[in-house]
Design an enzyme around this catalytic site. Structure first.
Site, PDB file in Angstrom:
ATOM      1  N   ASN A 144       0.872  -1.250  -0.065  1.00 41.60           N
ATOM      2  CA  ASN A 144      -0.004   0.082   0.000  1.00 41.60           C
ATOM      3  C   ASN A 144       0.823   1.256  -0.022  1.00 41.60           C
ATOM      4  O   ASN A 144       0.417   2.177  -0.586  1.00 41.60           O
ATOM      5  CB  ASN A 144      -0.995   0.069   1.110  1.00 41.60           C
ATOM      6  N   LYS A 167      12.144  -8.564   1.243  1.00 40.02           N
ATOM      7  CA  LYS A 167      11.152  -9.074   0.347  1.00 40.02           C
ATOM      8  C   LYS A 167       9.744  -8.269   0.360  1.00 40.02           C
ATOM      9  O   LYS A 167       9.173  -8.261   1.015  1.00 40.02           O
ATOM     10  CB  LYS A 167      10.603 -10.557   0.673  1.00 40.02           C
ATOM     11  N   PRO A 168       9.674  -7.463  -0.772  1.00 37.78           N
ATOM     12  CA  PRO A 168       8.711  -6.574  -0.896  1.00 37.78           C
ATOM     13  C   PRO A 168       7.277  -7.358  -1.469  1.00 37.78           C
ATOM     14  O   PRO A 168       7.494  -8.635  -1.652  1.00 37.78           O
ATOM     15  CB  PRO A 168       9.140  -5.860  -2.149  1.00 37.78           C
ATOM     16  N   GLY A 217       2.263  -5.674   7.558  1.00 34.30           N
ATOM     17  CA  GLY A 217       1.283  -6.153   6.771  1.00 34.30           C
ATOM     18  C   GLY A 217       0.268  -6.848   7.515  1.00 34.30           C
ATOM     19  O   GLY A 217      -0.037  -6.501   8.436  1.00 34.30           O
ATOM     20  N   SER A 218      -0.648  -7.737   6.903  1.00 29.48           N
ATOM     21  CA  SER A 218      -1.730  -8.162   7.771  1.00 29.48           C
ATOM     22  C   SER A 218      -1.558  -8.789   9.141  1.00 29.48           C
ATOM     23  O   SER A 218      -0.565  -9.349   9.342  1.00 29.48           O
ATOM     24  CB  SER A 218      -2.594  -9.105   6.785  1.00 29.48           C
ATOM     25  N   GLU A 239       4.454  -4.727  12.311  1.00 33.19           N
ATOM     26  CA  GLU A 239       3.405  -3.454  12.104  1.00 33.19           C
ATOM     27  C   GLU A 239       2.418  -4.066  11.333  1.00 33.19           C
ATOM     28  O   GLU A 239       2.127  -4.326  10.155  1.00 33.19           O
ATOM     29  CB  GLU A 239       4.079  -2.375  11.417  1.00 33.19           C
ATOM     30  N   LEU A 240       1.047  -4.129  12.098  1.00 39.15           N
ATOM     31  CA  LEU A 240      -0.061  -4.895  11.478  1.00 39.15           C
ATOM     32  C   LEU A 240      -1.264  -3.996  11.206  1.00 39.15           C
ATOM     33  O   LEU A 240      -1.073  -2.712  10.902  1.00 39.15           O
ATOM     34  CB  LEU A 240      -0.466  -5.945  12.466  1.00 39.15           C
ATOM     35  N   CYS A 273      -3.107   1.597   6.637  1.00 37.79           N
ATOM     36  CA  CYS A 273      -3.286   1.025   7.941  1.00 37.79           C
ATOM     37  C   CYS A 273      -3.965   1.892   8.811  1.00 37.79           C
ATOM     38  O   CYS A 273      -4.415   1.276   9.558  1.00 37.79           O
ATOM     39  CB  CYS A 273      -1.918   0.409   8.558  1.00 37.79           C
ATOM     40  N   GLU A 372     -10.739  -5.257   9.567  1.00 38.96           N
ATOM     41  CA  GLU A 372     -10.325  -4.227   8.461  1.00 38.96           C
ATOM     42  C   GLU A 372     -11.169  -4.177   7.335  1.00 38.96           C
ATOM     43  O   GLU A 372     -11.057  -5.385   6.627  1.00 38.96           O
ATOM     44  CB  GLU A 372      -8.718  -4.634   8.464  1.00 38.96           C
TER      45      GLU A 372
HETATM   46  P1  NAD Z   1       0.101  -9.391   3.679  1.00 37.58           P
HETATM   47  O1  NAD Z   1       0.176  -9.574   5.275  1.00 37.58           O
HETATM   48  O2  NAD Z   1      -0.720 -10.220   2.641  1.00 37.58           O
HETATM   49  O3  NAD Z   1       1.421  -9.240   3.003  1.00 37.58           O
HETATM   50  C1  NAD Z   1       2.767  -8.580   3.483  1.00 37.58           C
HETATM   51  C2  NAD Z   1       3.965  -9.062   3.090  1.00 37.58           C
HETATM   52  O4  NAD Z   1       4.049 -10.538   3.662  1.00 37.58           O
HETATM   53  C3  NAD Z   1       3.973  -9.712   1.570  1.00 37.58           C
HETATM   54  O5  NAD Z   1       5.377  -9.251   0.984  1.00 37.58           O
HETATM   55  C4  NAD Z   1       3.451 -10.996   1.581  1.00 37.58           C
HETATM   56  O6  NAD Z   1       4.163 -11.621   0.580  1.00 37.58           O
HETATM   57  C5  NAD Z   1       4.358 -11.396   2.949  1.00 37.58           C
HETATM   58  N1  NAD Z   1       3.810 -12.683   3.610  1.00 37.58           N
HETATM   59  C6  NAD Z   1       2.408 -13.027   3.579  1.00 37.58           C
HETATM   60  N2  NAD Z   1       2.315 -13.976   4.368  1.00 37.58           N
HETATM   61  C7  NAD Z   1       3.359 -14.344   4.856  1.00 37.58           C
HETATM   62  C8  NAD Z   1       3.990 -15.420   5.828  1.00 37.58           C
HETATM   63  N3  NAD Z   1       3.064 -16.164   6.414  1.00 37.58           N
HETATM   64  N4  NAD Z   1       5.193 -15.474   6.111  1.00 37.58           N
HETATM   65  C9  NAD Z   1       6.047 -14.392   5.324  1.00 37.58           C
HETATM   66  N5  NAD Z   1       5.797 -13.520   4.743  1.00 37.58           N
HETATM   67  C10 NAD Z   1       4.461 -13.468   4.209  1.00 37.58           C
HETATM   68  O7  NAD Z   1      -0.359  -7.596   3.636  1.00 37.58           O
HETATM   69  P2  NAD Z   1      -0.919  -6.883   2.487  1.00 37.58           P
HETATM   70  O8  NAD Z   1      -1.984  -7.159   1.723  1.00 37.58           O
HETATM   71  O9  NAD Z   1       0.627  -6.646   1.593  1.00 37.58           O
HETATM   72  O10 NAD Z   1      -0.815  -5.423   3.148  1.00 37.58           O
HETATM   73  C11 NAD Z   1      -1.806  -4.773   3.799  1.00 37.58           C
HETATM   74  C12 NAD Z   1      -1.768  -4.915   5.386  1.00 37.58           C
HETATM   75  O11 NAD Z   1      -0.805  -4.359   5.748  1.00 37.58           O
HETATM   76  C13 NAD Z   1      -3.027  -4.362   5.891  1.00 37.58           C
HETATM   77  O12 NAD Z   1      -3.542  -5.021   6.990  1.00 37.58           O
HETATM   78  C14 NAD Z   1      -2.509  -3.141   6.564  1.00 37.58           C
HETATM   79  O13 NAD Z   1      -3.190  -2.682   7.543  1.00 37.58           O
HETATM   80  C15 NAD Z   1      -1.025  -3.625   6.832  1.00 37.58           C
HETATM   81  N6  NAD Z   1      -0.157  -2.406   7.101  1.00 37.58           N
HETATM   82  C16 NAD Z   1       0.437  -1.991   8.140  1.00 37.58           C
HETATM   83  C17 NAD Z   1       0.978  -0.972   8.421  1.00 37.58           C
HETATM   84  C18 NAD Z   1       1.658  -0.389   9.806  1.00 37.58           C
HETATM   85  O14 NAD Z   1       2.532   0.363   9.907  1.00 37.58           O
HETATM   86  N7  NAD Z   1       0.843  -1.128  10.932  1.00 37.58           N
HETATM   87  C19 NAD Z   1       1.647  -0.212   7.171  1.00 37.58           C
HETATM   88  C20 NAD Z   1       1.064  -0.533   6.065  1.00 37.58           C
HETATM   89  C21 NAD Z   1       0.223  -1.739   5.850  1.00 37.58           C
END
Ligand code: NAD
Length: 473
Positions: A144, A167-168, A217-218, A239-240, A273, A372
């Site tokens: 995002n 890993k992006p 991420g999530s 950071e979720l 987020c 969310e």
């Molecule tokens: P996601 O969790 O699907 O993926 C994030 C990253 O993790 C990707 O690179 C993905 O390939 C990797 N990944 C997924 N599952 C994994 C696992 N089991 N082990 C290791 N790597 C794994 O999230 P997304 O859809 O890319 O991003 C959106 C989420 O990120 C939303 O929930 C948002 O709120 C959160 N987010 C939080 C913040 C913060 O600062 N708290 C900032 C930005 C986004």
């Protein structure tokens, strides 16, 4: 707007074809890192860390800052790529790329200031507090803010003397590759390596003998990572996601509050987020607030990010669109009223776009008020006074950010009762320079930025000796 409904990502054999979420057109193709290559990359990172970590803090800072001119030169090009790959409006894409170039200087200076050794002293002992690198960091980031999230993880990790495997997101690998390529012109080999792929590569990294996982991420992926990392007691910063509340009290500047609500619900198409996902407004003023919010939302231009004047782009992919429309449809089925926008998939917009939507007549049993959304939806619920507002705002497992709007003193009192990590009073959650970025409860585990955030990229060590005896003279 395109009629295309193709997902923005297609995995073809061992490559990712990255698609423009606004048009469905391919933006480029990139080879995935074979999972079997990751162990060697970790060994290379460990070897590189010995000399990188042996440099002084100031020497590393100088090397990192030497990347700024070239990165600034390329920021326009990289920012446009960001918009094409992720969908946000071009000024925002280019702005993000520019910040992630020129901002390196300030960020590195802040890390250096945070990590200089500290001396603690009492009558008997002198202790030096050292902030040493952990070793190899796995940085795993979302799509995002495809560069900002990379920047926030990578810069402090490197400045502290760690080497990094980045890993992006599989949704935005092209823009990350360009950023890393230009940065690497200034860095010694294997100090920063790019791992391209999806959760398979992410899991392989977490399972490797790395020392710290910095994940954004999530919540679901974060929990999985915490479990996986526990075997080796690897350090973890997570950071979720969030479900951020906004409270509007009687006496608030309604126009300022509605302006913020529109901006913070719809910016980045709600894919932030710290988006405002729940709005609790005193019942005495809710009709006035809604009228202003609807007017502001209706005036926001939605379309492909490359088009001039666009303020809101598409969802990142079809899956995200389906998730958002599914939440809206289910809420409407259970009695929610649509004040603006769509009722669900039937009037849910073209391609990956979701119309800006304002809902009311909601309750906390609805998914849209508890999980969310990450889409352009403003959910307004009337409340009876401040206690009711606080109770409802805190009725969540998440705890990322919040904001309270009202007269200064009352709003500040209410803010102190909220369980979120970052709370704004008559403003968003962003803190003064040096503030940490911190999620409470299930929105985070550890945090980054600011003095205490930067220190989480380090192993703290103490070295103590006897204090000199005061002379008898
Ligand atoms: P996601 O969790 O699907 O993926 C994030 C990253 O993790 C990707 O690179 C993905 O390939 C990797 N990944 C997924 N599952 C994994 C696992 N089991 N082990 C290791 N790597 C794994 O999230 P997304 O859809 O890319 O991003 C959106 C989420 O990120 C939303 O929930 C948002 O709120 C959160 N987010 C939080 C913040 C913060 O600062 N708290 C900032 C930005 C986004």
């Amino acid at each position: 707007m395109s009629e295309t409904t193709a997902p923005s990502l297609a995995l073809t054999k061992e490559t990712i074809v990255s698609l423009d979420p606004a048009t469905g057109e391919p933006v480029g193709e990139i080879e995935m890192t074979p999972v079997g290559l990751i162990p060697q990359m970790v060994r290379d990172a460990k070897a590189a860390q010995r000399s990188w970590g042996a440099l002084s803090l100031e020497q590393r800072a100088e090397i990192l800052k030497s990347a700024v001119p070239r990165m600034s030169e390329e920021a326009g090009r990289i920012g446009e790529l960001l918009t094409r790959e992720m969908g946000k409006p071009k000024p925002q894409g280019v702005g993000e790329a520019k910040y992630c170039a020129s901002g390196i200087t300030d960020e590195v200076d802040a890390v250096v200031a945070a990590l200089r050794p500290e001396i603690l002293e009492d009558d008997s002992t002198v202790t030096t507090l050292r902030f040493d690198p952990y070793g190899v960091v796995a940085a795993i980031t979302p799509w995002n803010f495809p560069l900002l999230m990379v920047f926030q993880s990578v810069i402090p990790a490197l400045a502290a003397g760690n080497t990094v495997l980045l890993k992006p997101s599989e949704e935005t690998p092209l823009v990350a590759r360009e950023w890393v390529k230009v940065f690497n012109e200034a860095l010694p080999p294997n100090v920063l390596q790019l791992v391209v792929g999806d959760e398979r590569q992410g899991k392989a990294l977490v399972g490797s003998p790395i020392d710290l996982v910095v994940f954004t991420g999530s919540r679901e992926a974060g929990k999985h990572i915490l479990r996986e990392a526990s075997g080796g007691l690897k350090r973890v910063i997570l950071e979720l996601g969030g479900k951020d509340p906004m409270i509007v009290l009687d006496g608030a500047d309604l126009d300022a509050a509605a302006t913020f609500a529109a901006r913070n619900s719809f910016r980045n198409a709600g894919q932030v987020c710290v988006s405002t996902e729940r709005i609790y407004v005193d019942e005495k003023i809710v009709d006035d607030f809604n009228a202003r919010l609807i007017e502001k939302a209706a005036g926001m231009k939605q379309g492909p990010g490359m088009e001039a004047g666009v303020e809101v782009g598409p969802m990142i992919n079809r899956q995200q669109k389906d998730h958002v429309l599914g939440q809206i449809e289910s809420a409407v089925r259970d009695g929610a009223k649509v004040l603006l926008g769509c009722h669900g998939p039937a009037d849910g917009g073209d391609g990956n776009f979701v119309p800006l939507t304002v809902l009311t007549d909601l309750n906390h049993d609805m998914d849209i008020m508890s999980e969310e959304t990450f889409g352009p939806v403003a959910c307004v619920m009337p409340v009876r006074g401040r206690d009711d507002a606080v109770r409802k705002a805190n009725d969540t497992r998440f705890g990322l950010a919040a904001s309270v709007w009202g007269t200064a003193e009352t709003a500040e009192e209410v803010a102190a009762q909220l369980t979120a990590g970052m709370i704004g009073v008559n403003q968003g959650c962003g803190g003064a320079e040096g503030s940490p970025w911190v999620g409470a409860m299930e929105s985070g585990y550890g945090w980054h930025s600011g003095k205490y955030g930067h220190r989480q990229f380090c192993q703290v060590r103490t070295i103590s000796r006897a204090a000199a005896k005061p002379s008898k003279d």
